[in-house]
Design an enzyme around this catalytic site. Structure first.
Site, PDB file in Angstrom:
ATOM      1  N   HIS A  62       0.795  -1.223   0.000  1.00 32.82           N
ATOM      2  CA  HIS A  62       0.000   0.000   0.000  1.00 32.82           C
ATOM      3  C   HIS A  62       0.827   1.272   0.000  1.00 32.82           C
ATOM      4  O   HIS A  62       0.290   2.357  -0.235  1.00 32.82           O
ATOM      5  CB  HIS A  62      -0.932   0.031   1.217  1.00 32.82           C
ATOM      6  CG  HIS A  62      -0.218   0.319   2.503  1.00 32.82           C
ATOM      7  ND1 HIS A  62       0.528  -0.622   3.179  1.00 32.82           N
ATOM      8  CD2 HIS A  62      -0.132   1.457   3.242  1.00 32.82           C
ATOM      9  CE1 HIS A  62       1.022  -0.086   4.270  1.00 32.82           C
ATOM     10  NE2 HIS A  62       0.646   1.173   4.336  1.00 32.82           N
ATOM     11  N   ARG A  63       2.122   1.193   0.246  1.00 33.70           N
ATOM     12  CA  ARG A  63       2.918   2.415   0.395  1.00 33.70           C
ATOM     13  C   ARG A  63       3.120   3.100  -0.952  1.00 33.70           C
ATOM     14  O   ARG A  63       3.404   2.448  -1.961  1.00 33.70           O
ATOM     15  CB  ARG A  63       4.258   2.122   1.058  1.00 33.70           C
ATOM     16  CG  ARG A  63       4.093   1.673   2.496  1.00 33.70           C
ATOM     17  CD  ARG A  63       5.376   1.730   3.296  1.00 33.70           C
ATOM     18  NE  ARG A  63       5.116   1.315   4.662  1.00 33.70           N
ATOM     19  CZ  ARG A  63       4.701   2.123   5.647  1.00 33.70           C
ATOM     20  NH1 ARG A  63       4.532   3.398   5.393  1.00 33.70           N
ATOM     21  NH2 ARG A  63       4.474   1.657   6.855  1.00 33.70           N
TER      22      ARG A  63
END
Length: 368
Positions: free
Chosen positions: A206-207
């Site tokens: 998700h980063r």
């Protein structure tokens, strides 16, 4: 009677705050108000997690929602300041490193309300990460800094934090895991995906550094497809990652592989049930590095750094680049899994230590 504001925002905050809420609620001289900023608020997932952790519905939700870092921080800052004008607690407790953490800390200290920070002292040394800025500034604002490990203490001392403000208490996220582990093991979530224990890997991404960069995301997908030739991959896909996969036309690269199972994000218990029976975890999450270390499950973290280095030195975590995934995965699978490592104070009692430390400090006026 001591009045406490306990702030939650994103899902990881809820896992960190729950043990503290329960420990303080057991003390007759504390009145705890649970506040939700609404920073990452999905009613279904949030309500489910609150129920799983035996937390009540927050007394107030500022419903700030998503937005740029500046808009989100400003929204929480003004909403919480308005709330503080109506009710001033003896202390505001914030957790972690999201925008709401910094915003609530700033609103409180501007009104001369002391702040306590759960998970103080974590440092990645990477100031391109918004979370790193939030951690550093929140720790400078806090009157009480509850750290999870010795390296976090050292970071705080090196930044000039007076030692009397620091209390090493352990890891609250591990408290929640320990408390719910029997329920987690009963779920057997892997059965829903025709998987067998120890025969699949779980992926989370998700980063922004991983999912917003076309080349890096492509390299990660290439590495995952290579791994999927050897093992089944179960991939709960974060909404941000879904958007990137669709925007870059990468989604079919994953969905077309017969051994890659793309699923929607899971609730806390179901997700950890998948993790607990996996052969390996591939992630860019911070909290998963801790949970896998406690459980003794190999974790390959797709980042050049981590704010949780103790998970590498004492736990099961390794930092890897996308092109290293096949080689390091093979090495990991070939290594006999040993008993889970024992990291000091990661024992399920951090919330109790925090409650007692806060009681002692408020009674004596130390570092408040």
């Amino acid at each position: 009677m001591y009045t406490v504001h306990l702030v939650i925002a994103a899902r990881p905050n809820i896992m960190k705050v729950a043990p503290v809420y329960h420990a303080l609620s057991c003390k007759e001289n504390f009145s705890v108000t649970l506040l939700h900023t609404g920073q990452h608020y999905d009613p279904c997932l949030s309500d489910q997690l609150l129920a799983e952790l035996s937390l009540p519905a927050p007394q107030h939700n500022f419903a700030v929602g998503s937005g740029s870092h500046a808009h989100q921080t400003a929204g929480v800052l003004t909403a919480y300041e308005d709330f503080l004008q109506e009710t001033k607690p003896d202390i505001c407790i914030v957790a972690g490193d999201v925008n709401s953490t910094l915003a609530c800390a700033l609103a409180a200290v501007k009104l001369h309300i002391p702040v306590a920070h759960i998970e103080s002292g974590l440092r990645s040394r990477d100031r391109t990460m918004p979370e790193e800025i939030n951690r550093i500034l929140t720790d400078q604002l806090a009157s009480i800094l509850w750290s999870p490990s010795a390296d976090a203490d050292a970071n705080l001392r090196s930044e000039g934090i007076p030692p009397e403000k620091i209390s090493r208490v352990g890891n609250c996220m591990i408290d929640s895991l320990v408390h719910l582990l029997p329920s987690i093991r009963k779920r057997a979530a892997w059965k829903s995906y025709a998987a067998r224990p120890q025969s699949y890997s779980v992926v989370t991404l998700h980063r922004p550094a991983n999912v917003d960069s076309p080349q890096r995301l492509y390299n990660i997908i290439k590495g995952l497809c290579s791994l999927a030739d050897e093992t089944q991959i179960i991939f709960p896909v974060h909404p941000r990652t879904v958007e990137s996969l669709k925007r870059l036309n990468y989604h079919k690269l994953l969905s077309s592989h017969p051994s890659i199972v793309l699923i929607a994000p899971l609730g806390y218990l179901d997700f950890l049930s998948l993790v607990e029976s996996a052969a390996t975890i591939i992630t860019d999450s911070g909290g998963i590095q801790e949970e896998t270390s406690y459980l003794g499950i190999p974790c390959l973290t797709l980042r050049p750094n981590t704010e949780r280095p103790i998970t590498c030195t004492m736990g099961t975590n390794q930092l890897v680049e996308p092109n290293q995934l096949p080689e390091i995965y093979a090495q990991t699978i070939a290594t006999t899994r040993s008993a889970p490592p024992k990291i000091p104070l990661w024992d399920g009692n951090a919330g109790i230590r925090i409650a007692q430390d806060l009681q002692n400090r408020l009674d004596s006026g130390i570092a408040i």
